[in-house]
Design a protein around this motif. Structure first.
Motif, PDB file in Angstrom:
ATOM      1  N   ASP A 127       0.808  -1.220   0.000  1.00  0.00           N
ATOM      2  CA  ASP A 127       0.000   0.000   0.000  1.00  0.00           C
ATOM      3  C   ASP A 127       0.840   1.268   0.000  1.00  0.00           C
ATOM      4  OD1 ASP A 127      -2.301  -1.504   0.037  1.00  0.00           O
ATOM      5  OD2 ASP A 127      -2.504  -1.453   2.224  1.00  0.00           O
ATOM      6  N   SER A 128       2.130   1.139   0.294  1.00  0.00           N
ATOM      7  CA  SER A 128       2.985   2.324   0.333  1.00  0.00           C
ATOM      8  C   SER A 128       3.286   2.873  -1.053  1.00  0.00           C
ATOM      9  CB  SER A 128       4.302   2.001   1.054  1.00  0.00           C
ATOM     10  OG  SER A 128       5.027   0.997   0.350  1.00  0.00           O
ATOM     11  N   GLY A 129       2.874   2.128  -2.095  1.00  0.00           N
ATOM     12  CA  GLY A 129       3.045   2.615  -3.466  1.00  0.00           C
ATOM     13  C   GLY A 129       4.297   2.072  -4.121  1.00  0.00           C
ATOM     14  N   GLY A 130       4.486   2.469  -5.377  1.00  0.00           N
ATOM     15  CA  GLY A 130       5.670   2.028  -6.106  1.00  0.00           C
ATOM     16  C   GLY A 130       5.486   0.703  -6.799  1.00  0.00           C
ATOM     17  N   GLY A 131       4.290   0.089  -6.677  1.00  0.00           N
ATOM     18  CA  GLY A 131       4.036  -1.175  -7.350  1.00  0.00           C
ATOM     19  C   GLY A 131       4.774  -2.352  -6.761  1.00  0.00           C
ATOM     20  N   ARG A 132       5.347  -2.184  -5.594  1.00  0.00           N
ATOM     21  CA  ARG A 132       6.080  -3.275  -4.957  1.00  0.00           C
ATOM     22  C   ARG A 132       5.135  -4.268  -4.283  1.00  0.00           C
ATOM     23  NH1 ARG A 132      10.015   0.460  -1.464  1.00  0.00           N
ATOM     24  NH2 ARG A 132       7.963   1.428  -1.177  1.00  0.00           N
ATOM     25  N   SER A 133       5.640  -5.455  -4.074  1.00  0.00           N
ATOM     26  CA  SER A 133       4.849  -6.498  -3.412  1.00  0.00           C
ATOM     27  C   SER A 133       5.442  -6.827  -2.054  1.00  0.00           C
ATOM     28  CB  SER A 133       4.810  -7.768  -4.277  1.00  0.00           C
ATOM     29  OG  SER A 133       4.170  -7.513  -5.511  1.00  0.00           O
ATOM     30  N   LYS A 134       4.583  -7.292  -1.187  1.00  0.00           N
ATOM     31  CA  LYS A 134       5.017  -7.762   0.120  1.00  0.00           C
ATOM     32  C   LYS A 134       4.175  -8.975   0.485  1.00  0.00           C
ATOM     33  CE  LYS A 134       1.828  -4.906   2.818  1.00  0.00           C
ATOM     34  NZ  LYS A 134       1.698  -3.923   3.915  1.00  0.00           N
ATOM     35  N   TYR A 135       4.617  -9.735   1.460  1.00  0.00           N
ATOM     36  CA  TYR A 135       3.843 -10.890   1.906  1.00  0.00           C
ATOM     37  C   TYR A 135       2.661 -10.425   2.757  1.00  0.00           C
ATOM     38  CZ  TYR A 135       7.421 -14.126   0.294  1.00  0.00           C
ATOM     39  OH  TYR A 135       8.290 -14.849  -0.486  1.00  0.00           O
ATOM     40  N   GLY A 136       1.481 -10.936   2.418  1.00  0.00           N
ATOM     41  CA  GLY A 136       0.313 -10.662   3.240  1.00  0.00           C
ATOM     42  C   GLY A 136       0.481 -11.220   4.641  1.00  0.00           C
ATOM     43  N   LYS A 137       1.192 -12.310   4.750  1.00  0.00           N
ATOM     44  CA  LYS A 137       1.587 -12.906   6.024  1.00  0.00           C
ATOM     45  C   LYS A 137       3.024 -13.375   5.864  1.00  0.00           C
ATOM     46  CE  LYS A 137       1.932 -15.589   9.717  1.00  0.00           C
ATOM     47  NZ  LYS A 137       2.140 -15.092  11.070  1.00  0.00           N
ATOM     48  N   ALA A 138       3.899 -12.959   6.752  1.00  0.00           N
ATOM     49  CA  ALA A 138       5.315 -13.330   6.655  1.00  0.00           C
ATOM     50  C   ALA A 138       5.460 -14.842   6.530  1.00  0.00           C
ATOM     51  CB  ALA A 138       6.075 -12.833   7.874  1.00  0.00           C
ATOM     52  N   PRO A 139       6.345 -15.317   5.641  1.00  0.00           N
ATOM     53  CA  PRO A 139       6.483 -16.763   5.431  1.00  0.00           C
ATOM     54  C   PRO A 139       7.167 -17.457   6.602  1.00  0.00           C
ATOM     55  CG  PRO A 139       8.121 -15.567   4.144  1.00  0.00           C
ATOM     56  CD  PRO A 139       7.206 -14.534   4.747  1.00  0.00           C
TER      57      PRO A 139
END
Length: 234
Positions: free
Chosen positions: A153-165
């Motif tokens: 949500d911080s922008g820049g089109g980056r991805s993050k884990y919805g839940k840390a693996p």
């Protein structure tokens, strides 16, 4: 018993359970069989009851998919579900990531409490079950965890884990590795294909309707299950 556990990664929790339990058995013998089972629906919205993350009295959760483990000993079947509240005490309900106290539950009891009300479900929510032997699951399953990535949500089109693996390495079974496959979870979740043979000749188990699944694992001598649910599924 305690087994490795990481919330939101049910497919990996069951894979780790297969590793440990099959190793403990030394071999899957003719009287002890282990099966990984993916549960989903045509719309990837599957209702299960008695689930730990629910905020309802009946424990209802609508998962996109869920994964459990079945142990068959002679003619009796048992279920291991890391997320069920059946037989859980308060310590188990407040489980931390890392490990989980868990026990096998008689199949009839698990089915009755987890799958009830099946006859009232619309067709696109009816549960299907992909059943695969633990040996095949260990050798063919692969996940790079990309299905858990969401847009930051911080922008820049980056991805993050919805839940840390989880802290253990990404899973890639021996057959999947040889075939150069590092992500195939969709082959397990997909329930609508007629065939069971996919990439490079690897077999991803067999798909059952709920009626077929119950008849496959329910001991015919056990009358504790609500049979009207079986009669009205389909």
């Amino acid at each position: 018993m305690e087994l490795p556990y990481w919330s939101c990664y049910c497919e990996e929790n069951i894979h780790k359970a297969c590793e440990i339990l099959q190793s403990d058995l030394k071999a899957v013998t003719s009287h002890i069989l282990l099966y990984a089972v993916f549960v989903s629906s045509p719309t990837r919205a599957v209702p299960l009851f008695c689930q730990r993350s629910s905020h309802r009295d009946d424990g209802l959760v609508i998962w996109d998919y869920h994964v459990i483990l079945i142990k068959v000993v002679d003619d009796d079947s048992y279920v291991l579900d890391f997320d069920t509240t059946i037989l859980a005490n308060n310590e188990q309900l407040n489980v931390r990531d890392g490990c989980r106290k868990v026990d096998f539950i008689p199949f009839a009891e698990y089915a009755d409490l987890t799958f009830h009300h099946s006859w009232s479900l619309p067709a696109d929510l009816r549960r299907y079950f992909r059943v695969i032997s633990s040996k095949d699951y260990l050798s063919t399953f692969a996940s790079d965890r990309s299905h858990m990535l969401v847009v930051d949500d911080s922008g820049g089109g980056r991805s993050k884990y919805g839940k840390a693996p989880p802290p253990w390495p990404q899973i890639c079974g021996s057959k999947a590795y040889v075939a150069g496959i590092f992500m195939n979870i969709d082959n397990y979740i997909e329930m609508m294909r007629e065939d069971t043979i996919f990439d490079h000749g690897m077999k991803y188990g067999e798909v059952f309707t709920e009626e077929q699944f119950l008849k496959r694992f329910l001991n015919p001598m056990d009358d504790t299950y609500s049979y009207q649910a079986i009669d009205r599924v389909g």
